[in-house]
Scaffold this active site. Structure first.
Site, PDB file in Angstrom:
ATOM      1  N   GLU A 113      64.211  -6.680  22.651  1.00 33.22           N
ATOM      2  CA  GLU A 113      63.607  -6.496  21.325  1.00 33.22           C
ATOM      3  C   GLU A 113      62.391  -7.418  21.147  1.00 33.22           C
ATOM      4  OE1 GLU A 113      66.089  -5.524  17.994  1.00 33.22           O
ATOM      5  OE2 GLU A 113      65.168  -7.121  16.790  1.00 33.22           O
TER       6      GLU A 113
ATOM      7  N   GLN B 214      26.617 -13.467  11.266  1.00 35.33           N
ATOM      8  CA  GLN B 214      27.418 -14.059  12.331  1.00 35.33           C
ATOM      9  C   GLN B 214      28.863 -14.317  11.891  1.00 35.33           C
ATOM     10  OE1 GLN B 214      26.045 -14.399  15.489  1.00 35.33           O
ATOM     11  NE2 GLN B 214      28.228 -14.539  15.941  1.00 35.33           N
TER      12      GLN B 214
END
Ligand code: FAD
Length: 380
Positions: free
Chosen positions: A244, A281
């Site tokens: 899992e 940016q």
């Protein structure tokens, strides 16, 4: 090391991403609001082989190897926004189909696996109790051995799939057995006398997955419903958790890929201050970070799958994959929200739910703190 998918794995990715795009994830904002599970979608996933991919083919499963499963689940996550359904499938595969495939005797496999693999039945793993969460092995639910079977008593909470499941794997302590060798796993069917299942509880995210509690009050089951040997509960639970933790977030790889693509398009097309926002940016950096989170998560999950494909134990790698990918998915979802600004915050645009869904991944299958504890144990 070869990072490329084989032709067969690429075909699995394509098959499941196209299927999911076409058939799953519709009306998500509304179903998320109302906490509606996609029953028809679940059954289609069964027909497509998703609900039984990890089981041997002679019992109706797909007989997939671990890397094949990553390809298929990544495709599912890419194609469908319904993280709740993806999570339900994971709880069913790793919590029920896998332990039955690993520990079931031939009769149990014959009896349960075909219906679980086809999706006709859903399964759930019931371990957590009110006083036993991270400290799972302190659980109090007990099993008493009778002349004709076992009687189970106790209460299990936060069980994924409980309201839709036809069979539960219940972990309980066998009365009178030697301490530390007393945990056992039992197959308990919906409708067993003494079993009560709650309606689905409300939760922050993964709202299209159902979750409930079980009350076992002198719940009587026959001897043949013991899964594995008496005292095998700890090993069974640990092996289920290994799978899992390693693969429950494989669909999130596809989700993150889609989130990245959606965000790349958004920063190209959305203009502010006379230019696309991607030319700032600080916005472009977010795209770069999303890419890094995705690729590093892929590396962790594929490394786990590669180890399992080569029949190796990978408990530390499972914890690392779970820890890293859950934190990565949260970071990617936060970035996606921020990049979309106010539009991302509006529910109807189906951006914000990813963050709510991702936050749960820090908690289920062992919290991030517990994964760190496990990794530090292996590294010591
Ligand atoms: C979406 C979802 C699905 C789930 N599905 C299932 C299911 O199908 N079956 C099932 O059995 N259970 C399920 N659970 C339960 C889940 O496994 C537990 O919530 C989880 O193990 C944490 O236990 P707890 O909630 O009791 O938290 P607690 O154990 O009370 O932890 C609270 C906090 O303390 C921290 N903590 C505890 N011990 C330590 C320690 N030793 N060191 C450092 N920090 C520690 C934890 O990390 C956490 O931050 C699910 C939970 C969620 C949220």
């Amino acid at each position: 090391m070869d990072f490329a998918w084989s032709a067969a794995q690429s075909a699995l990715y394509k098959k499941f991403s196209e299927f999911a795009q076409k058939e799953l994830g519709h009306d998500l904002a509304e179903r998320d609001r109302q906490q509606v599970f996609d029953q028809a979608g679940w059954l289609r996933c069964g027909e497509m082989g998703l609900t039984g991919m990890c089981a041997p083919s002679q019992f109706g499963g797909g007989g997939y190897d671990a890397l094949d499963m990553v390809a298929a689940l990544e495709g599912l996550g890419y194609g469908s926004k319904d993280n709740g359904l993806n999570f339900s499938i994971g709880a069913h595969l790793w919590g029920t189909v896998t332990p039955l495939s690993l520990f079931g005797d031939p009769q149990q496999k014959d009896n349960y696996l075909p219906r679980l693999c086809s999706g006709e039945w859903a399964g759930a793993l019931a371990a957590t109790e009110a006083e036993a969460g991270s400290d799972i092995y302190s659980m109090k639910s007990k099993a008493v051995k009778l002349a004709d079977g076992y009687s189970l008593s106790g209460e299990k909470i936060m069980i994924t799939n409980a309201p839709i499941a036809q069979v539960f794997i219940v972990i309980a302590r066998l009365e009178g057995a030697e301490p530390n060798k007393d945990l056992c796993a039992f197959l308990v069917e919906k409708g067993a006398p003494g079993l009560q299942v709650s309606p689905s509880v409300e939760k922050m995210g993964l709202r299209t997955a159902q979750m409930g509690s079980l009350v076992l009050n002198d719940c009587h089951i026959p001897f043949e419903n013991l899964l594995g040997a008496e005292g095998n509960g700890t090993v069974l639970f640990a092996q289920a958790m290994e799978w899992e933790r390693g693969l429950i977030l494989a669909p999130a790889l596809g989700t993150m890929q889609r989130q990245l693509e959606v965000c790349k398009a958004r920063v190209r097309n959305r203009r502010q201050f006379g230019q696309p926002i991607g030319q700032f940016q600080r916005v472009a950096d977010k795209i770069v970070d999303m890419y890094l989170h995705l690729e590093s998560s892929r590396a962790f999950i594929r490394k786990f799958a590669w180890l399992k494909s080569n029949k190796r134990t990978a408990q530390m790698e499972a914890s690392a994959a779970k820890l890293h990918t859950s934190e990565a998915w949260i970071a990617v979802s936060q970035a996606a929200l921020q990049i979309h600004g106010g539009m991302g915050y509006l529910t109807e645009n189906e951006i914000e739910h990813d963050l709510r869904d991702a936050l749960g991944s820090r908690i289920y299958s062992g919290t991030s703190e517990i994964q760190r504890q496990i990794i530090s144990h292996w590294l010591a």
